[in-house]
Design an enzyme around this catalytic site. Sequence first.
Site, PDB file in Angstrom:
ATOM      1  N   CYS A 125      -6.362  -3.308   7.100  1.00 51.21           N
ATOM      2  CA  CYS A 125      -7.593  -2.518   6.960  1.00 51.21           C
ATOM      3  C   CYS A 125      -8.778  -3.365   6.516  1.00 51.21           C
ATOM      4  O   CYS A 125      -9.828  -3.350   7.144  1.00 51.21           O
ATOM      5  CB  CYS A 125      -7.354  -1.388   5.967  1.00 51.21           C
ATOM      6  SG  CYS A 125      -8.866  -0.587   5.374  1.00 51.21           S
TER       7      CYS A 125
ATOM      8  N   CYS B 245       0.830  -1.205   0.000  1.00 51.49           N
ATOM      9  CA  CYS B 245       0.000   0.000   0.000  1.00 51.49           C
ATOM     10  C   CYS B 245       0.864   1.255   0.000  1.00 51.49           C
ATOM     11  O   CYS B 245       0.569   2.215  -0.723  1.00 51.49           O
ATOM     12  CB  CYS B 245      -0.925  -0.008   1.209  1.00 51.49           C
ATOM     13  SG  CYS B 245      -2.008   1.438   1.302  1.00 51.49           S
TER      14      CYS B 245
END
Length: 361
Positions: free
Chosen positions: A196, A100
């Site tokens: 997440c 990410c």
Amino acid sequence: MQQTVIVAMSGGVDSSVVAYLFKKFTNYKVIGLFMKNWEEDSEGGLCSSTKDYEDVERVCLQLDIPYYTVSFAKEYRERVFARFLKEYSLGYTPNPDILCNREIKFDLLQKKVQELGGDYLATGHYCRLNTELQETQLLRGCDPQKDQSYFLSGTPKSALHNVLFPLGEMNKTEVRAIAAQAALPTAEKKDSTGICFIGKRPFKEFLEKFLPNKTGNVIDWDTKEIVGQHQGAHYYTIGQRRGLDLGGSEKPCYVVGKNIEENSIYIVRGEDHPQLYLRELTARELNWFTPPKSGCHCSAKVRYRSPDEACTIDYSSGDEVKVRFSQPVKAVTPGQTIAFYQGDTCLGSGVIDVPMIPSEG
């Protein structure tokens, strides 16, 4: 002319304090930018983005700074989540946080910063940059318990030329104290943990929505006997102890290998079994901040919370290095990131590539 710093705000205390420090103690124009990478309940995933955005909004209103939100949910699925699933299906254990940072935060978000007219991107990472030399160097954060240089080790150095890490010199206690003193709405908010899109659910429960169960054999490495069954080799990682459901053993059992084609996993008994340890590995997909010379002596972290291990780096080809450790290292996991250091300087990183099935040696 007044310069603009855009703060990547997550809704947590760290990025809130970053925004506060720039607003309170600098002459920068400060803008908050919230990045949404996952749709609520998208594809079975859970994420707290709505609550996080509300916290960003509260902080920015208190600080009297403009704020924006940008969604990279589509790009995240394509560039991070899709690779995450593919790597797991092949038996590897990737780190989506490192992906990410490389693919989203310090690529797409950087481009958004430019669109908004920002001169700098500031984040709440606990790491530092040395920009006094000709080449930008990534340094560990001063708080060893919170240092996040490992997660930035896969990010190209070209993406960090305009990045600011104001928390790199601080520890978490200091950051919490600043947030409390400033009465920031996020001062007592707990740190986010985990991935997440998985949320608080068990990892296997999430993964089986995308990689279906497939019964296979659990094989004792020493005896070569089948000692149990499992629901899918891709669910297990090297060094894993929990979730094996093998009774009747006085010693704890650990995964030491996987055969994805045959859907088998191999276990050993005892935490000090020699098959749990490696003296060398190959690292691919190299990313260097400070390229070492072949034969370089340095240290390495084979996972985020692992201790530094003394090692030597030798180039085996243009895009791979051979890493030899001074002492055997436990539970080296294919697909994880290995980050290299000399003192506080992060030299760079690579992806661990070791055989799924250990050798007989």
